[in-house]
Write an enzyme that holds these catalytic residues in place. Structure first.
Site: not given
Ligand code: IPM
Ligand code: MN
Length: 348
Positions: A185, A218, A242, A135, A246
């Site tokens: 990876k 993975d 990231d 990023y 999630d």
């Molecule tokens: C997070 C979010 C952000 C990220 C997005 C909204 C840019 O998904 O904080 O995990 O990827 O950092």
């Molecule tokens: Mn995120």
């Protein structure tokens, strides 16, 4: 009495709902523990963008710099402002400008919360690199719109950036159960990820009390579902962290429970605290968003500010409330009801 200056950026959608809720809880615990939070609200958001053509003023970063911490709700209202514009105009520049290179996300089930897995016994701390990697924002597009169009997005891994996040993760592991899992990876990405693995091995020499596992992203995704109880501290690059966080949110019962801290470890700039969830435009302003992720993030802020006992009180009160079922069933309790119940537990 100690006073902390907090910059509040409720942002968009349910960011506003959960910021108000978290602040109410934080002010209540501050009173009990005899300190105060002086909060200044900044209306920077997609709505602000529509009026001003930017997500924050030009001197926004300098304005934020003098605060002790930043509390953020959520950013994004894709119906009016593309996410790539809103996020690159507010959240991401703050993380980078204030060198908040460690994004910390705890994943465990609060008492009373039913997760989707058969086994509830896990307590994971994910440490995501937060300023570079995939990023970094380095890249470009040429021949736009044509058949020979090219888009390039380069991952950047510096020795400084890689060493500091790994060292931070080793230190967290040392302070917890002494196990670190480094996620890469490196079987497919032979430059950056092999580099990351090498630095992990170098640093491991400095931390003989920490056991280290190397896993590929993975296999790690599968492990977080099949055997999350084996994990302690997990460290990963920006993109991998990231995604894994999630997944972590999902196994802890959903994004309504996922807290996060963007930490500038040397404290040369303020750190920022925010729930992992987004702005959820579909349920914004309806008093139904779960404020627990934001309240938990608020507890992480108190901990960072040095108010450890108050942070513990918030976590304990939150968990006494969830143990009674408050906030644990999607949609069953309003934002206000959850907030009030947690404050009642604090004051009990
Ligand atoms: C997070 C979010 C952000 C990220 C997005 C909204 C840019 O998904 O904080 O995990 O990827 O950092
Ligand atoms: Mn995120």
């Amino acid at each position: 009495m100690t006073t902390y200056d907090i910059a509040l950026i409720p942002g968009d959608g349910i960011g506003v709902d959960v910021t108000d809720a978290a602040l109410t809880v934080l002010n209540a615990v501050a009173e009990i523990h005899s300190f105060s939070l002086q909060s200044t609200r900044f209306p920077w958001s997609c709505e602000w963008y529509l009026k001003h053509g930017a997500m924050m003023p030009e001197d926004g970063i300098e304005t934020l710099r003098k605060f002790d911490a930043i509390f953020l709700g959520a950013v994004g209202w894709p119906e009016t402002v593309p996410d790539s514009v809103s996020l690159h105009g507010l959240l991401l520049p703050i993380r980078k400008a204030f060198v908040q290179y460690a994004n910390i996300r705890p994943h465990r089930l609060l008492a009373g919360v039913q997760g989707p897995l058969r086994s509830d016994a896990f307590d994971i701390l994910c440490i995501r690199e937060n300023t570079e990697g995939e990023y970094s924002g380095a890249g470009g597009r040429v021949h736009q719109g044509g058949q020979d169009e090219v888009a390039v997005e380069t991952s950047i891994f510096t020795r400084t950036g890689t060493e500091r996040i790994l060292r931070f993760a080793f230190e967290q592991a040392r302070a917890r159960r002494g196990h670190l899992t480094s996620v890469t990876k490196s079987n497919a990405q032979k430059y950056s990820m092999v580099f990351w693995d090498e630095i992990t091995k170098e640093l491991a020499q400095e931390f003989p009390d920490v056991t280290v596992s190397h896993m590929h992203i993975d296999a790690m995704a599968a492990k977080m579902v099949m055997a999350p109880g084996d994990l302690d501290v997990v460290v990963a690059s920006n993109l991998f962290g990231d995604i894994l966080t999630d997944l972590g949110a999902a196994i802890q019962g959903g994004l309504g429970f996922a807290a996060s801290a963007n930490i500038c470890p040397d404290r040369s700039a303020p750190s920022m605290f925010e729930p992992v969830h987004g702005s959820a435009p579909d349920i914004a302003g309806q008093n139904i968003a779960n404020p627990i992720a934001a309240i938990w993030s608020g507890a992480m802020m108190l901990d960072h500010l040095g108010e450890k006992a108050a942070a513990q009180s918030v976590l304990a009160a939150m968990e006494r409330a969830t143990a009674k079922g408050i906030g644990t069933q999607p949609g069953s309790d309003s934002t206000d009801a959850i907030t009030t119940a947690i404050i009642a537990e604090l004051e009990a």
